[in-house]
Motif scaffolding. Structure first.
Motif, mmCIF file in Angstrom:
data_model
loop_
_atom_site.group_PDB
_atom_site.id
_atom_site.type_symbol
_atom_site.label_atom_id
_atom_site.label_comp_id
_atom_site.label_asym_id
_atom_site.label_seq_id
_atom_site.Cartn_x
_atom_site.Cartn_y
_atom_site.Cartn_z
ATOM 1 N N ALA A 38 34.252 40.713 45.780
ATOM 2 C CA ALA A 38 35.684 40.960 45.959
ATOM 3 C C ALA A 38 35.867 42.112 46.913
ATOM 4 O O ALA A 38 35.060 43.068 46.930
ATOM 5 C CB ALA A 38 36.347 41.268 44.623
ATOM 6 N N CYS A 39 36.920 42.037 47.721
ATOM 7 C CA CYS A 39 37.217 43.091 48.685
ATOM 8 C C CYS A 39 38.661 43.519 48.508
ATOM 9 O O CYS A 39 39.570 42.674 48.465
ATOM 10 C CB CYS A 39 36.973 42.539 50.098
ATOM 11 S SG CYS A 39 37.388 43.709 51.406
ATOM 12 N N HIS A 40 38.881 44.823 48.360
ATOM 13 C CA HIS A 40 40.243 45.324 48.193
ATOM 14 C C HIS A 40 40.233 46.781 48.612
ATOM 15 O O HIS A 40 39.199 47.445 48.563
ATOM 16 C CB HIS A 40 40.658 45.183 46.718
ATOM 17 C CG HIS A 40 42.142 45.316 46.490
ATOM 18 N ND1 HIS A 40 43.051 44.415 46.965
ATOM 19 C CD2 HIS A 40 42.869 46.265 45.834
ATOM 20 C CE1 HIS A 40 44.277 44.773 46.601
ATOM 21 N NE2 HIS A 40 44.188 45.908 45.923
ATOM 22 N N LEU A 52 43.466 41.550 46.140
ATOM 23 C CA LEU A 52 43.590 41.413 44.685
ATOM 24 C C LEU A 52 44.994 41.813 44.235
ATOM 25 O O LEU A 52 45.184 42.464 43.215
ATOM 26 C CB LEU A 52 42.522 42.247 43.976
ATOM 27 C CG LEU A 52 41.076 41.745 44.157
ATOM 28 C CD1 LEU A 52 40.079 42.749 43.598
ATOM 29 C CD2 LEU A 52 40.880 40.395 43.473
ATOM 30 N N GLY A 53 45.968 41.416 45.027
ATOM 31 C CA GLY A 53 47.365 41.631 44.620
ATOM 32 C C GLY A 53 47.764 40.557 43.624
ATOM 33 O O GLY A 53 46.919 39.892 43.019
ATOM 34 N N GLU A 67 40.010 51.080 44.748
ATOM 35 C CA GLU A 67 38.783 51.103 43.942
ATOM 36 C C GLU A 67 39.039 50.665 42.491
ATOM 37 O O GLU A 67 38.241 49.962 41.891
ATOM 38 C CB GLU A 67 38.171 52.511 43.966
ATOM 39 C CG GLU A 67 36.905 52.672 43.117
ATOM 40 C CD GLU A 67 35.813 51.642 43.432
ATOM 41 O OE1 GLU A 67 35.675 51.239 44.610
ATOM 42 O OE2 GLU A 67 35.122 51.186 42.484
ATOM 43 N N GLU A 68 40.173 51.075 41.937
ATOM 44 C CA GLU A 68 40.490 50.702 40.551
ATOM 45 C C GLU A 68 40.518 49.191 40.366
ATOM 46 O O GLU A 68 40.039 48.657 39.382
ATOM 47 C CB GLU A 68 41.871 51.238 40.160
ATOM 48 C CG GLU A 68 41.840 52.617 39.552
ATOM 49 C CD GLU A 68 43.267 53.096 39.285
ATOM 50 O OE1 GLU A 68 43.933 52.520 38.402
ATOM 51 O OE2 GLU A 68 43.717 54.052 39.984
ATOM 52 N N GLU A 69 41.149 48.513 41.343
ATOM 53 C CA GLU A 69 41.238 47.060 41.275
ATOM 54 C C GLU A 69 39.840 46.447 41.334
ATOM 55 O O GLU A 69 39.544 45.465 40.642
ATOM 56 C CB GLU A 69 42.115 46.569 42.433
ATOM 57 C CG GLU A 69 42.793 45.250 42.200
ATOM 58 C CD GLU A 69 43.700 45.264 40.977
ATOM 59 O OE1 GLU A 69 43.368 44.522 40.035
ATOM 60 O OE2 GLU A 69 44.701 46.000 40.941
ATOM 61 N N LEU A 70 38.977 47.053 42.149
ATOM 62 C CA LEU A 70 37.601 46.538 42.261
ATOM 63 C C LEU A 70 36.838 46.761 40.954
ATOM 64 O O LEU A 70 36.086 45.890 40.504
ATOM 65 C CB LEU A 70 36.874 47.233 43.418
ATOM 66 C CG LEU A 70 37.420 46.906 44.816
ATOM 67 C CD1 LEU A 70 36.696 47.733 45.890
ATOM 68 C CD2 LEU A 70 37.288 45.412 45.119
ATOM 69 N N GLU A 71 37.075 47.882 40.349
ATOM 70 C CA GLU A 71 36.447 48.198 39.065
ATOM 71 C C GLU A 71 36.860 47.160 38.012
ATOM 72 O O GLU A 71 36.034 46.636 37.262
ATOM 73 C CB GLU A 71 36.887 49.609 38.623
ATOM 74 C CG GLU A 71 36.471 50.015 37.219
ATOM 75 C CD GLU A 71 34.957 50.127 37.056
ATOM 76 O OE1 GLU A 71 34.259 50.221 38.089
ATOM 77 O OE2 GLU A 71 34.471 50.060 35.909
#
Lengths: 340, 340, 340, 340
Positions: free
Chosen positions: B34-36, B11-12, B39-43
């Motif tokens: 989604a996989c990253h 998720l760049g 954790e913030e990006e996943l949130e």
């Protein structure tokens, strides 16, 4: 203001351009003499251009006590001989490109030129006198685009002339695409960068007229060059632009890019019709470089009058020829060529 | 209409573009997982994009029984591994370019892909989905410009990002200018001509940041290529366009020329002010190829639904990598490189 | 995220554009219902666009408890009535331009709209959502071109549609060139300048189809306007652009000029062939304003969700109609018209 | 080839352009005499341009037995008187625009000109000799754009000169924006359409220098005209183009549109830098019309030699003045003006 009386050798397509410019549009110059093998052409020169003396023999013309300078527009193979003879007669010399076809011969000619330092010698790289090129060169010199990294040059003749070229090529050799067409671009690369070429690889393809393969000629060619300081040059040369006469130059620097004639716009008209939005284009080099031909001739006369050395020297002609030869050698051998 | 549930890895900058497109603008697709590593990006993905399942581990995500397809936007070095794992799980796969960094590794991955003929595999050469390129390709295919003789491709990143690239390059290897940037142009050359590359010579120059010489990186590079049928290709790649993101492609044929994005015009506005007459320009690739990114993803989903094979194959990825490697080898050895 | 369920009335050329956008490309919106007189069109809506409820009668549709908003793309003469009915049913309303054909009728409709302040009303002046116009408007607002002195607007339909217009015009009235075509430009003048029109003189000429004189219609017309603060506006409207759909806007200020779509460039391709250097052009308004249609609909849904008032109001529709009427009156009376 | 010996009156900015052209670039013409109030300027003419006879008094110059023709570049208020005196002395006359400032006075001057049918009279509407305009005119005459329906003319001086104009305007009257600047455009409208103007409405706005309101001058003005056959003309005139000297002309016909100098491109250079993609622009009229000034003078000499009547007649000067006056009257009265 002393008038400079000029004799011209060669009244073909290119010769007639120079003749008319000198006769009508170059201050302080008079087209006094003309030399050509064809009497009709000489008659026209006398009537239309007011030429006083006409000759069928070059040596006769340069022996006339009435001329100060000679403009050489004879076949390329005679350029060096004509230069040397004129120099030895004490005349100022303007010579159309190329200065010659053989590197050794050019070197000897340069020695003759150097032996007459008080006579002006100028080579016909007229693009240096085109206002757009001068504008671009000035920007480069002032640092407006930072340090040069890449130069791209396109020189593509109109496709409308390709068929007749194929016939002409069948009869003999044109000198090859690079010596014939790219030589102007090679001069531009050297002029704008101030650098010499070190390495060259050239390739080509004949697609509209595959018969050119057998004739050792090229319809379209490309050359990539590395200059002394690693600046890159990409040259595309061709004989098949559907839209006209496409001469385009690009200068990429660290702070910007310049393009000269990105599109060969003939004038300021834009046409909106069923084809979309169209800019008419230049179809021939005399049309594109009309002003440049005039301005180079004015500069030649000014140099004579001021005792100044013209900027486009015989050495420029030599170096361009060396690079064009390297391109051709790369085509012939399919190898990367190193120049010393 | 069955919905295709998609999981994304990465998720760049690029990953977020794909994620948002799938979530909002691709009919029949749902961004399900989604996989990253972060954790913030996943949130954010759960909140803004409605993602149902999030993972920190790729193998966990592809083991979810709820997804049909995976979009791989992980670091380039992991692409081949991630493709193989997903293929083996029975998933359809979309992978960002490059397919991989090592030719042997890519070949093995292609074997895995070929072993799963009922699963779609598409590589992210999004330029093929840009409307201007499609318009040009169609004209070429219809013979509007005759037979192709030369292709010129420019891919130059905005200079505003060069300083940060220099820092980044100091830490490790970018893969080199040709693998990193020219790979899109290499694909264009192959796609438009339908030909493979036979010979390559590449050169480069570091002028704004000479320190790049020491890092084995290039600010600006050029490659000349000869294709199987002698069609010529000229590639200019760089990281220092002052005016923005300059991706330009030219196709020269026997009956005409086409230029795609001759000037990187951002929109339809022309500005007349003290600078002269100016067209604002694209500054970034997401801006220039916004629609193309969307359209390639829609095509991927349509292929899955229709059981069609996507046009951009793993083999395209392999061949482009081989050519980019040859460019780099030419830079390193200063030699002309022949490809078999 | 609550989904906004939309019903659409009218599935003609324009209606189908809005319907597909809502169904596929507007986040948070569902095309739930459709109303049209033709059953086949309704069938297509159910199958292709997933519409749940279809109607032949408008009042039936707006009585459905399942819809939140209505998009009105019915014949112009029904717009005001359809707006009022929907407003009274508590629905949010998006209405294609023009808001109406009669000034008094529009004024009454505005009263109804104002009586329902919690329901969004948006008029379909989609140009305000075109990225190029937004870019230009932002520059004007930021003072980049100083104080506005003159606005020039061209709105010229493709000539390929003129012949069929002549037939259509023979059957009845189109509303006139200015109400039909210039209304978008009148809105632009008001939007960009923030000023109202004070004086108008309009003229026209029928040259390709002189029969239009008898029908009281115009092939090409021009109007010059003086705004409240003396800013000038020049409008050219027509139905006969050979090169496609020519919508161009120019903003002249004390510090610079902007042109939006000076040439109606369809994409980024430039063609070099026997015609010269050509840019292909947009042929239709759906092609030119594809993104703008999408973005106005997204904005409508966002306004509903956020409880915001859409920027393009019913009052904008009223004022544009008043100016278009004044243009027509000037044509009819051959007089300068003053607006209060 | 007989030389035509020319005397010039007026060696200001415009006079020096004509003087140098005649002295250096007009075949068959000699700049023989010059008249100016300032001795230094006359000295310069003798030294730089080789003028043989110089005068401080116009009547003395035209009494010289050595001149065949006179070029009038005196203040506009003296044009008619200087034309009449020269005609009566048997001289050919070239007069800068405008032919005069008063309609009755011009009519009397035309009578004098007509009484000397063997003497050439040419008015300095040099745009007719610009290659781009001639190209456009030829296309129109050949029917390439069908029947003319609308002509749009922009004539906007560079903003860099506005401040000094404001000072100049404070001292007296410039003749007004339309007589001063639009007169060239009015001639273009008449020349290209072959039609006379019937109705005019003109408006204007002073935004950068509101003080111009008090001086009865305009910074920017617009005029809409209806010609005899209903062809429309839109003129924008101004003194505040930030990007340079903007003279643009558009011709809309039933089969296409033409634009002359849609962008005032100075040369063929395109600049790519932080500003975007920029074309440098013409800054002054001598720069833009350099060639046209030269070509009109060559035409004048050719007409004298061939006994031909120059194309730009005194009547053209009269009609343009009448239309410019109507524009000014429209500004003053805020009314639509009808011309008979």
């Amino acid at each position: 203001m002393k008038e400079i009386r000029v004799g011209i050798i060669g009244l073909g397509r290119m010769g007639r351009i120079h003749a008319r410019n000198i006769a009508e549009n170059v201050p302080s110059a008079t087209l006094y003499a003309a030399c050509h093998y064809n009497e009709e052409e000489l008659e026209r020169a006398r009537k239309d251009l007011g030429v006083k003396e006409t000759f069928k023999n070059y040596e006769d013309m340069i022996s006339s006590p009435n001329i100060d300078a000679v403009v050489i527009v004879s076949p390329s193979s005679l350029h060096t001989k004509h230069i040397r003879l004129a120099m030895e007669k004490g005349l100022h010399v303007f010579c159309e490109k190329p200065i010659g076809l053989d590197v050794e011969d050019i070197k000897q000619t340069i020695e003759v030129i150097n032996a007459h330092p008080n006579q002006a010698f100028q080579l016909g790289f007229m693009r240096r006198y085109d206002e757009s090129y001068q504008y671009a060169k000035k920007m480069v010199d002032e640092g407006a685009i930072g340090e040069l990294t890449l130069i791209r040059c396109y020189g593509i003749d109109p496709g409308s002339e390709l068929e007749s070229f194929v016939k002409f090529a069948a009869d003999g050799k044109s000198g090859g695409l690079f010596a014939d067409l790219s030589i102007h671009d090679i001069d531009l690369v050297r002029w704008i960068s101030g650098m010499e070429v070190k390495h060259v690889w050239a390739i080509g393809k004949n697609a509209a007229y595959p018969v050119l393969d057998d004739l050792g000629e090229l319809e379209t060619g490309a050359a990539m060059m590395q200059l002394e300081d690693k600046t890159m040059a990409l040259l595309v040369s061709g004989r098949n632009a559907a839209h006209g006469y496409h001469v385009e130059t690009e200068l990429i620097g660290t702070k910007g890019m310049l393009r000269v004639a990105q599109e060969p716009e003939k004038n300021l008209v834009t046409v909106f019709n069923e084809q979309g939005v169209t800019r008419p284009t230049f179809q021939t080099f005399p049309e594109r470089f009309r002003e440049a031909f005039l301005r180079e001739m004015r500069e030649f006369i000014l140099c004579i009058k001021a005792g100044r050395e013209p900027e486009v020297t015989a050495y420029d002609g030599l170096q361009s020829t060396i690079v064009a030869e390297a391109c051709q050698k790369s085509i012939d051998t399919e190898q990367l060529i190193n120049l010393n």
